[in-house]
Enzyme design. Structure first.
Site, PDB file in Angstrom:
ATOM      1  N   LYS A 237       2.532   3.334  -2.546  1.00 30.49           N
ATOM      2  CA  LYS A 237       1.552   2.234  -2.509  1.00 30.49           C
ATOM      3  C   LYS A 237       0.345   2.604  -1.664  1.00 30.49           C
ATOM      4  CE  LYS A 237       1.808  -1.312   0.607  1.00 30.49           C
ATOM      5  NZ  LYS A 237       0.577  -1.666   1.285  1.00 30.49           N
ATOM      6  N   ASN A 238       0.597   3.099  -0.454  1.00 32.84           N
ATOM      7  CA  ASN A 238      -0.537   3.287   0.456  1.00 32.84           C
ATOM      8  C   ASN A 238      -1.428   4.477   0.088  1.00 32.84           C
ATOM      9  OD1 ASN A 238       0.113   0.985   1.787  1.00 32.84           O
ATOM     10  ND2 ASN A 238       1.122   1.986   3.531  1.00 32.84           N
TER      11      ASN A 238
ATOM     12  N   CYS B 255      -1.200  -8.030   4.679  1.00 35.00           N
ATOM     13  CA  CYS B 255      -0.130  -8.656   5.460  1.00 35.00           C
ATOM     14  C   CYS B 255      -0.644  -9.105   6.821  1.00 35.00           C
ATOM     15  CB  CYS B 255       1.015  -7.652   5.664  1.00 35.00           C
ATOM     16  SG  CYS B 255       1.929  -7.300   4.169  1.00 35.00           S
TER      17      CYS B 255
ATOM     18  N   ARG C 154      -5.877  -7.027  12.709  1.00 39.65           N
ATOM     19  CA  ARG C 154      -6.180  -5.753  12.031  1.00 39.65           C
ATOM     20  C   ARG C 154      -7.693  -5.571  11.956  1.00 39.65           C
ATOM     21  NH1 ARG C 154      -2.194  -5.390   6.933  1.00 39.65           N
ATOM     22  NH2 ARG C 154      -2.524  -3.151   7.179  1.00 39.65           N
TER      23      ARG C 154
ATOM     24  N   ASP D 179       5.932   1.065   9.128  1.00 41.07           N
ATOM     25  CA  ASP D 179       6.301   0.337   7.912  1.00 41.07           C
ATOM     26  C   ASP D 179       7.810   0.321   7.669  1.00 41.07           C
ATOM     27  OD1 ASP D 179       3.625  -0.055   7.610  1.00 41.07           O
ATOM     28  OD2 ASP D 179       3.349   1.535   6.143  1.00 41.07           O
TER      29      ASP D 179
ATOM     30  N   ILE E  96       2.213  -0.041  16.704  1.00 35.47           N
ATOM     31  CA  ILE E  96       1.011   0.101  15.854  1.00 35.47           C
ATOM     32  C   ILE E  96       0.393  -1.262  15.529  1.00 35.47           C
ATOM     33  CG2 ILE E  96       0.065   1.100  13.723  1.00 35.47           C
ATOM     34  CD1 ILE E  96       1.412   3.244  15.477  1.00 35.47           C
TER      35      ILE E  96
END
Ligand code: EPU
Length: 418
Positions: free
Chosen positions: A22-23, A116, A121, A304, A326
């Site tokens: 995905k990333n 998310c 962020r 993650d 993080i």
């Protein structure tokens, strides 16, 4: 509204193939508009983040063709339009259109990205990078306007090795005049995947995967092809399930080197695995020792996988500690795991998990993507039935998760309910 229903307690046997990451995919798709000819991306996962990025490509008048998991994108006739909040807020990675459109058109208008809600962020490093290349940035109500007469290479240093900022500045710099150097760049495998794609188009990027990336600007990017790397976080999620429920569960299409921090931790606590060239066979452990994990930038333990790890920790005999460094808010799964019988206390960004506790099915809600993945793991090991609400978060990032788990013996389905 869609919900996931799981009847827990079934062992998992058979094969789970891992999809494209995905990333990576969410950066490769926006990166495509930099190309001056048609490009192809192979192994693109069928997740809603993909569809939301394609909607932005279509707004920009790019021609998109989907053939199974191959995406062909032709941006020869793109029209630079304002990317609305409706499109931008559906996912975090919409912000890669900032770097890509700036690099291609020297002008971007885009509403704030979504994604998310796992902390504050900020995108200040991205903006600092664009400014260093000569852009000016105006923030108006809910959108950014980023423009430049010309982009000129520069030296950029990030205070933190941000994945998003590293990719975004790479995208903005590939067609800039002169040389850009990113110091303290992020080193995640997804960054190498994006750099490979751009280099396949004729970009001149050196050092991706190290903390110093050098980009020599080029004028034209030609037809190219790239394959999305296997999703190390998806693989890690299924490996954790295997440690709890596996009976010769084989996770295929993995790059084991991307999973070193997880595999080494599982080995330490007593999980039995056979690590092959491209796959991992895993069996559930009879007894799991407690352990500590601190999330770090790559190649450290990935943030993650922190949330899925909290479920594994509930099944270890003793106290385990997970420290998240993080993102500032990655414990959305904890109240729901406790409601299922876990004994987890959170202080600051540390979870103290007392095991081993049996888990019981309950009605729970996915607060974000990886919290949702944790609740699936919990539901699979719980006694009784678990209902997971707000599964849109999960479907954003895990391709065909219900089918993949059903195929290896899980009792899991999606239902539609008001
Ligand atoms: N940060 C700043 N300023 C910035 C950029 C980042 O302060 O300009 C801070 C953030 O606030 C955060 C930390 O740095 O605390 C990490 O941010 P980073 O930029 O590295 O992460 P990201 O690009 O927002 C990507 C993934 C995340 C993954 C992180 C770290 C995508 C779309 N997202 O996010 O994936 O956690 O890198 O590896 O690629 C997920 O898949 O569940 C997910 C959240």
């Amino acid at each position: 509204m869609q919900k996931i229903i799981i009847n827990g307690g079934h062992n998992l046997t058979g094969t789970i193939p891992i999809s494209g990451a995905k990333n990576s995919a969410v950066a490769l798709i926006p990166a495509s508009i930099l190309c001056d000819e048609e490009t192809s991306i192979l192994s693109v996962p069928e997740i809603s983040d993909r569809d939301n990025l394609i909607a932005i490509l279509k707004l920009l008048n790019a021609k998109v063709t989907i053939d199974n998991d191959t995406l062909k994108i032709d941006s020869k006739n793109i029209k630079n339009k304002s990317i609305t909040e409706e499109l931008s807020s559906k996912l975090r990675a919409s912000y890669y259109f900032m770097g890509a459109l700036l690099g291609k058109c020297k002008y971007v208008e885009i509403a704030l990205p979504g994604g998310c809600k796992i902390g504050n962020r900020k995108i200040d490093f991205h903006l600092k990078g664009f400014k260093a290349l000569g852009a000016t940035i105006t923030e108006e109500e809910n959108k950014y306007i980023i423009k430049a007469d010309k982009l000129v290479g520069n030296k950029i240093y990030f205070d933190f090795a941000s994945v998003g900022a590293t990719i975004n500045v790479m995208l903005a710099a590939v067609k800039a005049e002169g040389t850009t150097v990113i110091n303290n760049a992020a080193k995640e495998p997804e960054i190498v995947n994006v750099a490979t794609y751009l280099n396949n188009m004729g970009a001149k990027i050196r050092g991706a995967g190290t903390s110093k990336i050098t980009i020599e600007g080029v004028k034209y990017l030609h037809k190219a092809m790239v394959e999305v790397i296997p999703d190390r976080i998806e693989a890690g999620t299924y490996i954790i399930m295997g440690a709890l429920l596996g009976q010769n569960l084989e996770i295929t299409n993995v790059i084991k080197e991307h999973l070193t921090s997880l595999l080494s931790k599982l080995n330490d606590i007593g999980v039995k695995m056979t690590i092959k060239e491209n796959s991992i066979i895993i069996n559930k452990a009879e007894k799991l020792s407690p352990f500590n994990v601190t999330t770090l930038i790559y190649p450290g333990f990935p943030t993650d996988l922190a949330q899925p790890m909290t479920v594994l920790m509930t099944q270890c005999e003793g106290i385990s500690i997970l420290e998240e460094t993080i993102h500032s808010n990655r414990m959305g799964q904890v109240p729901y795991l406790n409601s299922m019988g876990a004994d987890i206390t959170v202080r600051n960004q540390m979870a103290f998990i007392k095991g081993k506790t049996p888990l019981y099915g309950n009605n729970v809600t996915a607060s974000d993507l990886r919290a949702g993945a944790s609740l699936i793991i919990a539901g699979l090991i719980a006694k009784g039935t678990t209902q997971i609400n707000e599964i849109g978060h999960i479907l954003r990032g895990y391709e065909h998760i219900v089918e993949k788990l059903s195929n290896v013996g899980a009792d899991i389905k999606i239902i539609e309910e008001e």
